[in-house]
Design an enzyme around this catalytic site. Sequence first.
Site, PDB file in Angstrom:
ATOM      1  N   GLY A  12       5.341  11.905 -40.843  1.00 28.40           N
ATOM      2  CA  GLY A  12       6.542  12.618 -40.396  1.00 28.40           C
ATOM      3  C   GLY A  12       7.606  12.611 -41.482  1.00 28.40           C
ATOM      4  O   GLY A  12       7.435  11.990 -42.545  1.00 28.40           O
ATOM      5  N   ASP A  13       8.700  13.337 -41.231  1.00 31.09           N
ATOM      6  CA  ASP A  13       9.827  13.388 -42.172  1.00 31.09           C
ATOM      7  C   ASP A  13       9.434  13.926 -43.543  1.00 31.09           C
ATOM      8  O   ASP A  13      10.001  13.533 -44.565  1.00 31.09           O
ATOM      9  CB  ASP A  13      10.479  11.995 -42.347  1.00 31.09           C
ATOM     10  N   LYS A  16       9.614  19.186 -43.086  1.00 23.88           N
ATOM     11  CA  LYS A  16       9.061  20.380 -42.407  1.00 23.88           C
ATOM     12  C   LYS A  16      10.147  21.372 -42.020  1.00 23.88           C
ATOM     13  O   LYS A  16       9.952  22.580 -42.102  1.00 23.88           O
ATOM     14  CB  LYS A  16       8.274  19.975 -41.143  1.00 23.88           C
ATOM     15  N   GLY A  40      13.269  15.390 -35.571  1.00 24.43           N
ATOM     16  CA  GLY A  40      14.608  15.729 -36.044  1.00 24.43           C
ATOM     17  C   GLY A  40      14.442  16.566 -37.288  1.00 24.43           C
ATOM     18  O   GLY A  40      14.098  16.046 -38.335  1.00 24.43           O
ATOM     19  N   HIS A  41      14.600  17.848 -37.175  1.00 24.27           N
ATOM     20  CA  HIS A  41      14.413  18.729 -38.321  1.00 24.27           C
ATOM     21  C   HIS A  41      15.769  19.134 -38.898  1.00 24.27           C
ATOM     22  O   HIS A  41      16.585  19.726 -38.199  1.00 24.27           O
ATOM     23  CB  HIS A  41      13.573  19.954 -37.923  1.00 24.27           C
ATOM     24  N   GLN A 214       6.491  15.517 -36.219  1.00 23.84           N
ATOM     25  CA  GLN A 214       5.867  14.270 -36.690  1.00 23.84           C
ATOM     26  C   GLN A 214       4.831  14.593 -37.788  1.00 23.84           C
ATOM     27  O   GLN A 214       5.040  15.543 -38.526  1.00 23.84           O
ATOM     28  CB  GLN A 214       5.231  13.480 -35.530  1.00 23.84           C
ATOM     29  N   THR A 229       2.589   8.443 -32.379  1.00 24.66           N
ATOM     30  CA  THR A 229       3.279   9.058 -31.261  1.00 24.66           C
ATOM     31  C   THR A 229       2.227   9.425 -30.194  1.00 24.66           C
ATOM     32  O   THR A 229       1.064   9.055 -30.322  1.00 24.66           O
ATOM     33  CB  THR A 229       4.147  10.250 -31.733  1.00 24.66           C
ATOM     34  N   LEU A 322      10.838  16.648 -54.833  1.00 28.93           N
ATOM     35  CA  LEU A 322      10.464  16.243 -56.194  1.00 28.93           C
ATOM     36  C   LEU A 322      11.666  15.628 -56.925  1.00 28.93           C
ATOM     37  O   LEU A 322      11.538  14.667 -57.680  1.00 28.93           O
ATOM     38  CB  LEU A 322       9.934  17.453 -56.985  1.00 28.93           C
TER      39      LEU A 322
HETATM   40  P1  IMP Z   1       7.741   8.028 -30.332  1.00 28.60           P
HETATM   41  O1  IMP Z   1       7.216   9.351 -30.778  1.00 28.60           O
HETATM   42  O2  IMP Z   1       9.215   8.012 -30.095  1.00 28.60           O
HETATM   43  O3  IMP Z   1       6.941   7.478 -29.187  1.00 28.60           O
HETATM   44  O4  IMP Z   1       7.513   7.004 -31.550  1.00 28.60           O
HETATM   45  C1  IMP Z   1       6.217   6.614 -31.994  1.00 28.60           C
HETATM   46  C2  IMP Z   1       6.176   6.462 -33.511  1.00 28.60           C
HETATM   47  O5  IMP Z   1       6.340   7.735 -34.110  1.00 28.60           O
HETATM   48  C3  IMP Z   1       7.292   5.592 -34.092  1.00 28.60           C
HETATM   49  O6  IMP Z   1       6.791   4.928 -35.230  1.00 28.60           O
HETATM   50  C4  IMP Z   1       8.345   6.599 -34.517  1.00 28.60           C
HETATM   51  O7  IMP Z   1       9.175   6.114 -35.547  1.00 28.60           O
HETATM   52  C5  IMP Z   1       7.448   7.720 -35.013  1.00 28.60           C
HETATM   53  N1  IMP Z   1       8.097   9.031 -34.926  1.00 28.60           N
HETATM   54  C6  IMP Z   1       8.292   9.812 -33.844  1.00 28.60           C
HETATM   55  N2  IMP Z   1       8.883  10.956 -34.172  1.00 28.60           N
HETATM   56  C7  IMP Z   1       9.041  10.939 -35.508  1.00 28.60           C
HETATM   57  C8  IMP Z   1       9.567  11.878 -36.436  1.00 28.60           C
HETATM   58  O8  IMP Z   1       9.993  12.991 -36.116  1.00 28.60           O
HETATM   59  N3  IMP Z   1       9.557  11.481 -37.741  1.00 28.60           N
HETATM   60  C9  IMP Z   1       9.051  10.292 -38.136  1.00 28.60           C
HETATM   61  N4  IMP Z   1       8.549   9.402 -37.297  1.00 28.60           N
HETATM   62  C10 IMP Z   1       8.534   9.710 -35.998  1.00 28.60           C
END
Ligand code: IMP
Length: 416
Positions: A12-13, A16, A40-41, A214, A229, A322
Site C-alpha cells: 500500500g501507499d 496510487k 487514503g489517496h 492497499q 487487510t 524517485l
Molecule cells: P485494516 O485494513 O484497517 O484492517 O488494516 C490491516 C493492515 O492493512 C494494517 O497493517 C494496515 O496498516 C494496512 N492498511 C490498510 N489500509 C492501508 C492503506 O491504505 N495503506 C497502507 N496500509 C494499509
Amino acid sequence: MANTVLVGAQWGDEGKGKVVDVLARDADIVVRYQGGSNAGHTLELGPDRYVLHLVPSGVLYPEKLCVIGNGVVVDPLELKQEAEALIARGIPLRGRFWVSDRAHAVLPFHRRQDAARESGAPIGQRLGTTQRGIGPAYADKAHRTGIRMGEFLRPGWEDKVRVRAQEHGGSDGKEMVALLREAAEFLRSFITDTTHLLHEQWKKGKAILFEGAQGTMLDVDHGTYPFVTSSNATAGGASTGTGLPPKAIERVVGVLKVYTTRVGEGPFPTELKDETGELLRRRGREFGATTGRPRRCGWFDAVVARYAAAVNGVDCWAMTKLDVLDECEILRVCVAYEYEGCRIETVPAEAEIYAACRPVYEEFPGWKTSTSSIHRYEDLPVAARSYVEALCRLTGVPLGLLSVGPDRANTFRLAL
Ligand code: IMP
C-alpha cells in the site's frame, strides 16, 4: 483507453492516488472495487491537497463517472462527510457519483470491535489495523449478517441495525440510528445498482479505470497473512468487486514506489531501522494518510515486485517517488532472500518464515542531484535511469510511467 486495473504492488501507499489521477484523464469511469476508508489517496493539484478515503480519485475531473463498487465496505457516516467536503470545495457529485447497493456498510460497532481487538490482542498478535472497522465489516459479510447499502433505501433497516448493535455487545443503538438516518437520507440519491450501471457503460465502450486500494502484500489471500487487510486488493478483486467479468479487464498497471514502505505489523525483509530509513521517511513524507502513523521504510524489494507482477499479471509499472532517493550515496535492491542458509526467490506463504528471511542485496550508485524539477525522462541523471531500468529488468516488467514529485507536472508518461 483500455479498461485498466491500477493495483498496488507492495504494502500500500505506493502513490496510487496520483497515478489514478493521471490515468483518469483518459478514462470515462473510475471505480473502486475493495477496501474502505482504511485507504487514503492523496492528490495534489497546485496548492490544493485532497485526501480521499472512499470516493474514487477520478472525482476531481467533473466529467467522469465515479463508482464505489460492491466489493468496497462503506462507512456511511464517513462517506457523507467526505462527499459534503468535496461539494463544499466546488466538486459536483450529483448524477456522476454512485455507490453500489450491494456494498456492505461499516457501522460504528464494527469500528469499536476493530479497536477492541487491537488493544486486547497480546503484542505480537496485533495487526496494526487502521481501526476503521474494515475487518469486522468484511467478517459480517462473510457471516451473512452484514447490512448492505441498498437496505438504507427501504424502511425497516433501523431495527436490523439495533439488533446487530446489541449482538455486537453495544447499547440499543438509538444514537447510532439517528446518525445513520441522517447519512442514509444524504446518501440515498447516490445508491444504485452499480453492476447494471457498469455493464451498460461497458457495452457502450466506455473506458473504465479500476482503482485498487492497499496493495498486493496486504491482500487477504496473497499477502503476508495474517498481517493483511480483509479484501482482495489484487487485480482479481476488480472483477468480483464490481460485477464486471474478468474479460472486461484489458490491462493491469502495477504501482511501485522505488523503495518500500509498510504501515502496521508484519514481515518486511528490507526494512531499515537506521538513519537511511529515517531519511526515506522524512524525504518521502512517509506518514499514513489515514492514521498519521509513521511508515516503516526500507530498500526496494524485487522479490515482492516480481511476485506482484505475477499475481496481478502486471503489463507495466507506474513507479513513484524517485526524487526521494536523490540524496542517497548508494542504493540497495533486494534480489532474493536467504532463509536457513538457502537462497529463495519467491515470497513464502508463512509469515513466520518470511520474518526470518534475510535480504540478498545488489548495490547501485546514487545520483546525488535533485530530480524533482526535471520534466523529461531522458533528462534524468544516468544513474537514476540505470536504477529504474534495473528495477524493470529484475522484475521483467516494462516502465509505463515515472513520477519524480507530488504534482501532476512531475510525471513522465512513457507507455501509459
Ligand atoms: P485494516 O485494513 O484497517 O484492517 O488494516 C490491516 C493492515 O492493512 C494494517 O497493517 C494496515 O496498516 C494496512 N492498511 C490498510 N489500509 C492501508 C492503506 O491504505 N495503506 C497502507 N496500509 C494499509
